[in-house]
Structure formats: structure tokens, C-alpha cells
Design a protein around this motif. Sequence first.
Motif, short mmCIF file in Angstrom:
data_model
loop_
_atom_site.label_atom_id
_atom_site.label_comp_id
_atom_site.label_asym_id
_atom_site.label_seq_id
_atom_site.Cartn_x
_atom_site.Cartn_y
_atom_site.Cartn_z
N TRP A 191 0.84 -1.21 0.00
CA TRP A 191 0.00 0.00 0.00
C TRP A 191 0.87 1.25 0.00
O TRP A 191 0.62 2.19 -0.77
CB TRP A 191 -0.94 0.02 1.21
CG TRP A 191 -1.81 1.25 1.22
CD1 TRP A 191 -2.97 1.43 0.55
CD2 TRP A 191 -1.55 2.48 1.93
NE1 TRP A 191 -3.47 2.69 0.77
CE2 TRP A 191 -2.62 3.36 1.62
CE3 TRP A 191 -0.54 2.91 2.78
CZ2 TRP A 191 -2.69 4.65 2.14
CZ3 TRP A 191 -0.61 4.20 3.30
CH2 TRP A 191 -1.68 5.06 2.98
N CYS A 215 -9.64 4.61 1.88
CA CYS A 215 -8.18 4.67 1.74
C CYS A 215 -7.69 6.02 2.24
O CYS A 215 -8.25 7.06 1.92
CB CYS A 215 -7.80 4.48 0.27
SG CYS A 215 -6.05 4.74 -0.07
N GLY A 249 -7.98 1.75 -5.98
CA GLY A 249 -7.91 3.10 -6.53
C GLY A 249 -6.49 3.60 -6.72
O GLY A 249 -6.21 4.33 -7.68
N CYS A 250 -5.57 3.22 -5.84
CA CYS A 250 -4.22 3.79 -5.93
C CYS A 250 -3.11 2.76 -5.85
O CYS A 250 -1.94 3.12 -5.76
CB CYS A 250 -4.04 4.87 -4.86
SG CYS A 250 -4.13 4.26 -3.16
N CYS A 258 -5.99 -1.22 -1.97
CA CYS A 258 -6.87 -0.19 -2.50
C CYS A 258 -6.80 -0.22 -4.03
O CYS A 258 -5.75 0.11 -4.60
CB CYS A 258 -6.44 1.19 -1.99
SG CYS A 258 -7.38 2.52 -2.79
N CYS A 272 -6.30 7.97 -1.18
CA CYS A 272 -7.14 8.41 -2.30
C CYS A 272 -8.62 8.43 -1.95
O CYS A 272 -9.45 8.78 -2.79
CB CYS A 272 -6.90 7.53 -3.52
SG CYS A 272 -7.66 5.90 -3.40
ZN LIG Z 1 -6.19 4.42 -2.35
#
Ligand SMILES: [Zn+2]
Length: 263
Positions: free
Chosen positions: A176, A238, A260-261, A258, A241
Motif C-alpha cells: 500500500w 483509503c 484506486g491507488c 486499495c 485516495c
Molecule cells: Zn487508495
Amino acid sequence: MPELPEVEWMRRCAAAAVGRPLVVVDLPCARLGGLGGLGGLDAARGLPLQAVDRRGKCLILSLGPLRLLLAPRMTGRLLVGGLGARHLRLRLGFGGEDDLLWLVFDDPRRLGTVELTSADALDLRCPPRPEPWPAPLSGAALCAALGGGRGSLKTALMDPHRLGGVGNIGAAEGCWRAGLDPGRALASLGAEEWAALAEGLCAWAQAALDDIGAGPLILLHGGGDNPFCVYGREGGACRRCAGSISRRVDAGRPTYFCPGCQR
Ligand SMILES: [Zn+2]
């Protein structure tokens, strides 16, 4: 399962006994592997504890020419004093008759191991591996340690034969921080991504150690607030993001990330 930060915390606590002689050896329900079982450890009586070291998720107590290896594995803990130990495997008393300092190995599921070996055989029994902390590895060193073979990033990170101290939590938190999907193929990572991962793993270990300072049992037993960025946070936001943290199962173990990122 204790990972690098928890085992390092146990090491720091146990170091209180360094310099004291081993006076009492008590194995109420341990199978001692290695040199002559309980009799072998009895031979260490009277020897001062020279050092408590950590390799990966293993603790090493140095007593003269002997090395006692403790691997907590799933539920083992090395405690100082031993108050609250209910699943005693091994008890070592250090110091004078009136002032014993106890190191206690407590292990409810008895999956941890206790092994006695010699200084000469230590590297064979517990080979040193590259470790992500206290200083980050270089990206090139991390890449070399994990190898460029097949398989996912997460699987390689958790392989104790390649990298010391990282388990399911460390892999999730390191990935992460580096913005990497744990499922990425090893061969797909570029130099900057390896460097970010090395930094991320070191930051995870340091942050976890800082948290443990406020209460070591939180990380070991999952009580209290979740101190992690993604681990155990399925559905949560998150921190980078604000996307939603996902959970999937890889090889029987949960993976938190995540979408998203982490790419
Ligand atoms: Zn994220």
C-alpha cells in the motif's frame, strides 16, 4: 502471527536479562529440538545471557557457545516476567536467587518452536536473510532478494527464505505504501517501484514498532483500534485516495489493498 515489529519488540523486552546468568530452566510442556533436549539447556545454567538477537521472525538467545532459537510462529510470545502466561512452554530464570528475572515463552496453540543449537551451527539452523528494517534495502537489493521469477509480489514478500520478517500484514502495508497491487507479477516491477517498495516495507515496520510502544498486545491479538493502513480495513476509506479498501483471498490468505491507488 507475529511479524518483524512484534518479534523485535519481544527482543527489546527480553534484552533486560542480558548480562545475567541463567539460573533456572523449566520446560513444563515444551519439546526442545536440537542439542540433547532439556539436558542440553541445563548445560547452559550459570552462563550469562550475552545477547538477544532477532533474525526475521525468530529470536536468538546467546548463552556461551549455545544458541537458543525461539520461533513464535502463530501464537507464541516471549514475555518478561510472565504474568498472564497461561500456556507456558518454557521458563528461564536469570539473575540472583532473590532477584530472578523471568523470560517466559507462552504459546496457546503450541505451534512455536524452541531449539537449542551451537554458535557454529546457527547460520545453518536459522540462515540470515535480507531484512527490510531498520534501514530500507535498496530497490536493487530487494529485487535481488525476491528474485525475478514467476509468482506474485505478495507471495515473494512473505517467503521467509527470500526476505526476513514480513508476513501477511507487512506485505499488505508495504505494498500500500508503495502504491503497488500485491498481485503484481514480480517480473513487471520497474526500478522505481522496487525502491518504493523497499521504502514502504521499512516504513511499515517502523510505524508498527512505534504503535507497539503504546501497547504490544494490540497488534498481537487484534484488540483496540486497527493501527494499519489497509490490513483489516475492507470497505473502509483509503487514507491516500479515499477509495474503498478491497479484500480478496490469495492462496487461502486475505489480501487487503486499495484498487484506486495500488497498481
Ligand atoms: Zn487508495
